[in-house]
Design a protein around this motif. Structure first.
Motif, mmCIF file in Angstrom:
data_model
loop_
_atom_site.group_PDB
_atom_site.id
_atom_site.type_symbol
_atom_site.label_atom_id
_atom_site.label_comp_id
_atom_site.label_asym_id
_atom_site.label_seq_id
_atom_site.Cartn_x
_atom_site.Cartn_y
_atom_site.Cartn_z
ATOM 1 N N SER A 222 14.397 -1.811 -5.926
ATOM 2 C CA SER A 222 14.461 -1.794 -4.459
ATOM 3 C C SER A 222 13.204 -1.159 -3.850
ATOM 4 C CB SER A 222 15.730 -1.085 -3.973
ATOM 5 O OG SER A 222 15.561 0.294 -4.175
ATOM 6 N N LEU A 223 12.329 -0.628 -4.703
ATOM 7 C CA LEU A 223 11.057 -0.083 -4.195
ATOM 8 C C LEU A 223 10.029 -1.186 -3.919
ATOM 9 C CD1 LEU A 223 10.581 3.017 -6.558
ATOM 10 C CD2 LEU A 223 11.378 2.999 -4.180
ATOM 11 N N ILE A 224 10.378 -2.431 -4.239
ATOM 12 C CA ILE A 224 9.371 -3.503 -4.129
ATOM 13 C C ILE A 224 8.715 -3.581 -2.743
ATOM 14 C CG2 ILE A 224 9.072 -6.043 -4.168
ATOM 15 C CD1 ILE A 224 10.825 -6.016 -6.735
ATOM 16 N N PRO A 225 9.463 -3.543 -1.626
ATOM 17 C CA PRO A 225 8.756 -3.655 -0.336
ATOM 18 C C PRO A 225 7.704 -2.566 -0.129
ATOM 19 C CG PRO A 225 11.091 -4.040 -0.045
ATOM 20 C CD PRO A 225 10.918 -3.582 -1.468
ATOM 21 N N SER A 226 8.023 -1.321 -0.464
ATOM 22 C CA SER A 226 6.995 -0.298 -0.244
ATOM 23 C C SER A 226 5.889 -0.433 -1.300
ATOM 24 C CB SER A 226 7.591 1.110 -0.187
ATOM 25 O OG SER A 226 7.850 1.603 -1.459
ATOM 26 N N MET A 227 6.244 -0.884 -2.494
ATOM 27 C CA MET A 227 5.200 -1.104 -3.510
ATOM 28 C C MET A 227 4.205 -2.166 -3.043
ATOM 29 S SD MET A 227 5.454 -2.447 -7.421
ATOM 30 C CE MET A 227 5.730 -4.165 -7.051
ATOM 31 N N VAL A 228 4.709 -3.200 -2.390
ATOM 32 C CA VAL A 228 3.827 -4.276 -1.929
ATOM 33 C C VAL A 228 2.776 -3.717 -0.959
ATOM 34 C CG1 VAL A 228 3.831 -6.287 -0.381
ATOM 35 C CG2 VAL A 228 5.388 -6.207 -2.353
ATOM 36 N N SER A 229 3.198 -2.868 -0.034
ATOM 37 C CA SER A 229 2.233 -2.280 0.894
ATOM 38 C C SER A 229 1.221 -1.411 0.146
ATOM 39 C CB SER A 229 2.944 -1.430 1.948
ATOM 40 O OG SER A 229 3.661 -2.283 2.795
ATOM 41 N N GLU A 230 1.734 -0.682 -0.851
ATOM 42 C CA GLU A 230 0.824 0.182 -1.615
ATOM 43 C C GLU A 230 -0.191 -0.650 -2.411
ATOM 44 O OE1 GLU A 230 0.034 3.096 -1.419
ATOM 45 O OE2 GLU A 230 -0.371 4.084 -3.326
ATOM 46 N N PRO B 101 -4.769 9.928 -1.417
ATOM 47 C CA PRO B 101 -5.148 8.511 -1.339
ATOM 48 C C PRO B 101 -5.638 7.933 -2.664
ATOM 49 C CG PRO B 101 -6.858 9.878 -0.348
ATOM 50 C CD PRO B 101 -5.703 10.791 -0.664
ATOM 51 N N ASP B 102 -6.053 8.814 -3.603
ATOM 52 C CA ASP B 102 -6.540 8.262 -4.876
ATOM 53 C C ASP B 102 -5.423 8.074 -5.885
ATOM 54 O OD1 ASP B 102 -9.151 7.928 -4.053
ATOM 55 O OD2 ASP B 102 -9.635 10.034 -4.421
ATOM 56 N N GLN B 103 -4.189 8.278 -5.430
ATOM 57 C CA GLN B 103 -3.064 7.999 -6.330
ATOM 58 C C GLN B 103 -2.333 6.750 -5.875
ATOM 59 O OE1 GLN B 103 -0.581 11.466 -6.837
ATOM 60 N NE2 GLN B 103 -2.421 12.715 -7.126
ATOM 61 N N PHE B 104 -1.941 5.953 -6.854
ATOM 62 C CA PHE B 104 -1.153 4.748 -6.596
ATOM 63 C C PHE B 104 0.313 5.170 -6.689
ATOM 64 C CE2 PHE B 104 1.005 0.983 -8.471
ATOM 65 C CZ PHE B 104 0.742 0.067 -7.476
ATOM 66 N N ILE B 105 1.014 5.145 -5.534
ATOM 67 C CA ILE B 105 2.382 5.696 -5.478
ATOM 68 C C ILE B 105 3.289 4.625 -4.859
ATOM 69 C CG2 ILE B 105 3.825 7.537 -4.519
ATOM 70 C CD1 ILE B 105 1.232 9.216 -4.188
ATOM 71 N N ARG C 201 2.970 1.396 5.023
ATOM 72 C CA ARG C 201 2.266 0.343 5.784
ATOM 73 C C ARG C 201 1.105 0.887 6.618
ATOM 74 N NH1 ARG C 201 3.921 -3.386 9.216
ATOM 75 N NH2 ARG C 201 3.242 -5.252 8.089
ATOM 76 N N GLN C 202 0.845 2.181 6.510
ATOM 77 C CA GLN C 202 -0.175 2.770 7.387
ATOM 78 C C GLN C 202 -1.607 2.589 6.889
ATOM 79 O OE1 GLN C 202 0.424 6.909 8.074
ATOM 80 N NE2 GLN C 202 1.125 6.576 10.153
ATOM 81 N N HIS C 203 -1.828 1.640 6.031
ATOM 82 C CA HIS C 203 -3.191 1.419 5.518
ATOM 83 C C HIS C 203 -3.985 0.545 6.494
ATOM 84 C CE1 HIS C 203 -2.082 -2.699 4.612
ATOM 85 N NE2 HIS C 203 -0.958 -2.244 4.052
ATOM 86 N N LEU C 204 -5.268 0.364 6.211
ATOM 87 C CA LEU C 204 -6.089 -0.465 7.106
ATOM 88 C C LEU C 204 -6.493 -1.807 6.484
ATOM 89 C CD1 LEU C 204 -8.477 1.886 9.140
ATOM 90 C CD2 LEU C 204 -6.624 0.436 9.956
ATOM 91 N N SER C 205 -5.835 -2.203 5.409
ATOM 92 C CA SER C 205 -6.229 -3.470 4.761
ATOM 93 C C SER C 205 -6.098 -4.674 5.674
ATOM 94 C CB SER C 205 -5.388 -3.716 3.506
ATOM 95 O OG SER C 205 -5.614 -2.710 2.573
#
Ligand code: HEM
Length: 421
Positions: free
Chosen positions: A289-297, A346-350, A357-361
């Motif tokens: 169930s972590l998939i949606p937040s993983m996708v943003s990460e 920010p240098d960790q993949f979590i 979703r707060q990234h700037l990609s």
């Protein structure tokens, strides 16, 4: 306020193999593709964030430009399109008018809004819901056909194939010809001399075939009732139906490239990130169930487009530096996404990062990516179906990266899927 020193006009060199912390600042040309292909860019981004967050490069063979490294400075720019224009182009290479295609990503208000409005229905929530079943079916077909217990290139068999199929769906493009879409997308972003094309002229000739193909589809759809594919929307939309051919081609290329390379490289980047962070891979197995937040990460981690360019319309100031009207500025999303003033660790993949979703990609402001929800949906469905089938997609060799400082991605990612007994 610091004014720029007289320009040193010696062309810059690749930074590959150099020490990011001792290289003189005026020798750092981030837009040179070398460090991106060699995967040595991150410490150079960190150096500039620390020592010169609005950095002037005078020595690029592509002309002088500013690098904007901090999240907050990029947000400031994105919120001020009247100062930082998207025209004439959003790439570092200055436009050669005869080879330049008008597209709404490179337009300012009011024309930008008029054209964006016409096509954004294709990624409206209702349309995405309709597409979900079809995407899932295509994902399942691709995953079920993958080889087991042997090494294969994930980029070709999954990332490219899936995004190509998706594009064909969005345009309602003849399915058997869908590989042309990926080819045109690759040509549109190719650097002459780097393999695919030898000159911009050659690239432009190839894109004329794209125009001819789409013009025919346009004619057919314009003569029928409006449909909900992208070509029909362009052919019937008030702001787009009388578009000159070059503008039509420009917006087509935007939609093809926008939806292709970026998603493709996020699909590959996710497999790599999970392999490099086995404890996160385990978290995913334990809790899909972590998939949606993983996708943003994954999208933050990959940052599939390293930057967007703006051009100053007036003299202004940014981060204490004096910017002159006409200066080019690159907003390095790849740096903002690693800025610890904006993002924790920010240098960790979590994969269960709060506010993922707060990234700037996807950028920010009026040009924020039109396809962001579609891209997230594709990646979510892919990982849901992967999680149902495979315990592990194991990366078994070094990835090969694209020679580009703009499109951040992979040409090869060797993997093995082992069959479970
Ligand atoms: C714009 C990234 C997927 C269509 C953009 C921008 C970025 C971006 C950085 C420019 C933002 C700015 O200038 O502020 C991405 C990433 C994607 C992705 C990282 C996947 C992970 C897609 C998809 C589509 C798409 C699937 C297909 C519909 C567009 C369009 C624009 C755009 C049409 C121009 C928007 C405008 O100028 O108003 N994207 N994109 N993108 N993207 Fe995407």
């Amino acid at each position: 306020m610091n004014d720029v020193k007289a320009a040193d006009t010696r062309p810059s060199r690749s930074l590959v193999g150099r020490d990011p912390w001792t290289t003189p600042l005026d020798e750092i040309d981030l837009a040179h593709p070398g460090i991106w292909q060699a995967n040595e860019f991150l410490p150079f981004l960190a150096r500039l964030r620390r020592d010169d967050p609005v950095h002037y490069c005078a020595t690029s063979p592509l002309g002088p430009y500013w690098s904007v490294m901090k999240y907050k400075d990029i947000m400031t720019m994105e919120a001020a399109p009247h100062i930082f224009s998207s025209e004439p182009t959003i790439g570092i290479v200055d436009v050669i008018p005869e080879f330049t295609l008008p597209m709404f990503i490179a337009m300012d208000p009011p024309k930008h809004e008029e054209q964006r409005k016409t096509v954004q229905g294709v990624v409206a929530p209702a349309n995405l819901k309709n597409l979900e079943g079809l995407i899932r079916e295509r994902v399942i077909n691709i995953l079920e056909a993958l080889p087991r217990d042997e090494t294969f290139n994930w980029v070709d068999l999954v990332s490219r194939d899936l995004t190509t199929q998706m594009l064909a769906t969005l345009f309602d493009f003849p399915f058997e010809d869908r590989h042309k879409l990926t080819y045109w997308s690759d040509v549109a972003t190719a650097i002459p001399g780097a393999g695919l094309i030898d000159s911009y002229e050659e690239g432009f000739e190839i894109l004329k075939e794209c125009l001819a193909y789409f013009s025919q589809l346009w004619q057919e759809r314009a003569g029928k009732a409006p449909g909900d594919d992208l070509i029909s929307m362009l052919a019937h939309g008030e702001a787009t139906r009388n578009m000159p051919p070059r503008e039509f081609l420009g917006n087509l290329i935007l939609l093809i490239v926008g939806g292709n390379d970026t998603t493709r490289n996020s699909i590959s980047g996710g497999v790599l990130a999970l392999n490099e962070n086995p404890e996160e891979y385990q978290k995913l197995r334990d809790n899909p169930s972590l998939i949606p937040s993983m996708v943003s990460e994954i999208i933050r981690w990959q940052t599939p487009l390293a930057y967007m360019r703006r051009t100053a319309k007036v003299d202004t100031e940014l981060g204490g530096k004096h910017i002159r009207a006409g200066d080019k500025l690159l907003m390095w999303y790849a740096s903002a996404n690693r800025d610890d003033d904006a993002i924790d660790n920010p240098d960790q993949f979590i994969i269960d990062r709060p506010r993922a979703r707060q990234h700037l990609s996807f950028g920010f402001g009026i040009h924020r990516c039109m396809g962001n929800r579609l891209a997230e949906m594709q990646l979510r469905i892919l990982w849901e179906e992967i999680s149902r089938r495979f315990d592990e997609i194991e990366v078994v060799g070094e990835p090969a990266r694209i020679y580009s400082s703009f499109v951040k991605g992979y040409t090869e990612l060797p993997v093995i899927i082992r069959s479970s007994d």
